[in-house]
Design a protein around this motif. Sequence first.
Motif, PDB file in Angstrom:
ATOM      1  N   GLY A  24       0.756  -1.250   0.018  1.00  0.00           N
ATOM      2  CA  GLY A  24      -0.006  -0.099  -0.032  1.00  0.00           C
ATOM      3  C   GLY A  24       0.808   1.370  -0.093  1.00  0.00           C
ATOM      4  O   GLY A  24       1.944   1.199   0.428  1.00  0.00           O
ATOM      5  N   PHE A  25       0.183   2.193  -0.436  1.00  0.00           N
ATOM      6  CA  PHE A  25       0.915   3.493  -0.513  1.00  0.00           C
ATOM      7  C   PHE A  25      -0.085   4.954  -0.249  1.00  0.00           C
ATOM      8  O   PHE A  25      -1.178   4.677  -0.681  1.00  0.00           O
ATOM      9  CB  PHE A  25       1.675   3.882  -2.041  1.00  0.00           C
ATOM     10  CG  PHE A  25       2.249   5.316  -2.052  1.00  0.00           C
ATOM     11  CD1 PHE A  25       3.511   5.616  -1.538  1.00  0.00           C
ATOM     12  CD2 PHE A  25       1.607   6.082  -2.982  1.00  0.00           C
ATOM     13  CE1 PHE A  25       3.968   6.640  -1.827  1.00  0.00           C
ATOM     14  CE2 PHE A  25       1.976   7.402  -3.001  1.00  0.00           C
ATOM     15  CZ  PHE A  25       3.282   7.630  -2.593  1.00  0.00           C
ATOM     16  N   MET A  26       0.493   5.919   0.555  1.00  0.00           N
ATOM     17  CA  MET A  26      -0.460   6.794   0.731  1.00  0.00           C
ATOM     18  C   MET A  26       0.317   8.158   0.585  1.00  0.00           C
ATOM     19  O   MET A  26       1.416   8.279   1.218  1.00  0.00           O
ATOM     20  CB  MET A  26      -1.527   6.841   1.814  1.00  0.00           C
ATOM     21  CG  MET A  26      -2.261   7.931   2.138  1.00  0.00           C
ATOM     22  SD  MET A  26      -3.325   7.666   3.664  1.00  0.00           S
ATOM     23  CE  MET A  26      -2.060   7.916   4.862  1.00  0.00           C
ATOM     24  N   SER A  27      -0.107   9.391   0.049  1.00  0.00           N
ATOM     25  CA  SER A  27       0.476  10.459  -0.051  1.00  0.00           C
ATOM     26  C   SER A  27      -0.615  11.517   0.416  1.00  0.00           C
ATOM     27  O   SER A  27      -1.773  11.496   0.048  1.00  0.00           O
ATOM     28  CB  SER A  27       1.116  11.063  -1.276  1.00  0.00           C
ATOM     29  OG  SER A  27       0.077  11.215  -2.385  1.00  0.00           O
ATOM     30  N   ASN A  28      -0.394  12.438   1.230  1.00  0.00           N
ATOM     31  CA  ASN A  28      -1.064  13.681   1.689  1.00  0.00           C
ATOM     32  C   ASN A  28      -0.698  14.808   1.534  1.00  0.00           C
ATOM     33  O   ASN A  28       0.411  15.262   2.391  1.00  0.00           O
ATOM     34  CB  ASN A  28      -1.729  13.137   3.055  1.00  0.00           C
ATOM     35  CG  ASN A  28      -3.017  13.834   3.555  1.00  0.00           C
ATOM     36  OD1 ASN A  28      -3.234  14.782   2.757  1.00  0.00           O
ATOM     37  ND2 ASN A  28      -3.290  13.473   4.860  1.00  0.00           N
ATOM     38  N   ASN A  29      -0.878  15.861   0.859  1.00  0.00           N
ATOM     39  CA  ASN A  29      -0.604  17.106   0.557  1.00  0.00           C
ATOM     40  C   ASN A  29      -1.656  18.056   1.109  1.00  0.00           C
ATOM     41  O   ASN A  29      -2.627  18.216   0.600  1.00  0.00           O
ATOM     42  CB  ASN A  29      -0.119  17.286  -0.816  1.00  0.00           C
ATOM     43  CG  ASN A  29       1.014  16.066  -1.525  1.00  0.00           C
ATOM     44  OD1 ASN A  29       1.979  15.990  -0.902  1.00  0.00           O
ATOM     45  ND2 ASN A  29       0.500  15.287  -2.146  1.00  0.00           N
ATOM     46  N   ASN A  30      -1.048  19.227   1.602  1.00  0.00           N
ATOM     47  CA  ASN A  30      -1.700  20.282   2.103  1.00  0.00           C
ATOM     48  C   ASN A  30      -1.250  21.521   1.692  1.00  0.00           C
ATOM     49  O   ASN A  30      -0.038  21.601   2.168  1.00  0.00           O
ATOM     50  CB  ASN A  30      -2.267  20.084   3.500  1.00  0.00           C
ATOM     51  CG  ASN A  30      -3.086  21.133   4.187  1.00  0.00           C
ATOM     52  OD1 ASN A  30      -2.498  21.960   4.617  1.00  0.00           O
ATOM     53  ND2 ASN A  30      -4.164  21.177   3.885  1.00  0.00           N
ATOM     54  N   VAL A  31      -1.768  22.599   1.434  1.00  0.00           N
ATOM     55  CA  VAL A  31      -1.424  24.050   1.485  1.00  0.00           C
ATOM     56  C   VAL A  31      -2.714  24.909   1.923  1.00  0.00           C
ATOM     57  O   VAL A  31      -3.762  24.647   1.681  1.00  0.00           O
ATOM     58  CB  VAL A  31      -1.280  24.274   0.003  1.00  0.00           C
ATOM     59  CG1 VAL A  31      -2.329  24.203  -0.764  1.00  0.00           C
ATOM     60  CG2 VAL A  31      -0.553  25.829   0.009  1.00  0.00           C
ATOM     61  N   SER A  32      -2.140  25.733   2.714  1.00  0.00           N
ATOM     62  CA  SER A  32      -3.144  26.771   3.366  1.00  0.00           C
ATOM     63  C   SER A  32      -2.638  27.926   3.555  1.00  0.00           C
ATOM     64  O   SER A  32      -1.390  28.273   3.512  1.00  0.00           O
ATOM     65  CB  SER A  32      -3.512  26.415   4.997  1.00  0.00           C
ATOM     66  OG  SER A  32      -2.281  26.097   5.735  1.00  0.00           O
TER      67      SER A  32
END
Length: 339
Positions: A24-32
């Motif tokens: 499995g693989f997960m990426s989480n990107n956030n900009v605020s």
Amino acid sequence: ADNFGRSIGWTAQPDNIKNFYDSGFMSNNNVSFSGSNEKGYFRASYTNLYQKGTIPNAQLKRNSVGLNAGLEATDYLSINVGINYTQNKGRGRGATGYNSTGSNFNQWFQRQLNIDDLKFYKDPNDPTVQRSWNRTSADDAFPLYWDNPYWWAYERAQNDQRDRFYGNAGITVKFTDWLSLTGRGMSDFYTEQRYERIAVGSIDVSKFSKDIYTVNENNFDLILRAKGNLTNKISIEAFVGGNRMDRKITRNFNSTQGGLGTPGFYNLQNSTGALLVVDEATQKRINSVFGSASLGFNGLFYLDITGRNDWSSTLPSGNNSYFYPSVAGSFILSEILPD
């Protein structure tokens, strides 16, 4: 298949279950972006999530945007608002229950089978014929009990998408330092689309179905709050208010029956029989009044009293009211213990 008719040793394959699953693989990107001063604040954000599942062909994509802001318009008036949107797109979510890929591995799978031999799950000369370890007979390749797990993962994969909007807005008026009135509106709306496919050549009858849910809930409330001292030794913190909740749910389900006329063409018009149609709608309203009071005595003992009464539209008109109160007390022992 290359291995058909060839004798092999009756030897257990220790990793024939493990090797089916992927890493499995997960990426989480956030900009605020955010800002604030003595009069107000705001925050805007965007989040992107991608997750590759452990089952082949499974994945989840999510995009979210949000805005929250507040303003102290005057010393006696404040406003706040929040708006959010989220979109989920899923594919190949793992099935559960008896008729699932996992049941193949844990009940009826064969330990001497090398799972790698099943990766090329289609007959190269006929895409409606699957390569299976449980043939009906020597001259009939149709699976007797179970689909090839890779066939299940790629030819029976479910797709779904949810688009959700939710937010709130409120205004507070301060009459004095100890008395204020707040009005709020909150809304939550989403549409969920589910698509299920069973390919021609599966052990089950080929099928395509489309299931669409819409859910909308709105809440509006008005709350009067008070906080202060009744005497030098008695303090009070209390509120009283009312709420109206409206919820509406609709469902539109359509499915082919009798199989698909053209293999690989997933459309409701490809049904060999009459379509199965389910059209549903439900509505519910709850009106409520509620209140709470917390009395403090000399900073040592506290008495908390709450009460709420609801009137539900789904109950008989003459018996649709229900009341639920509570009473609690507490004593702060540390206030009388020596330092």
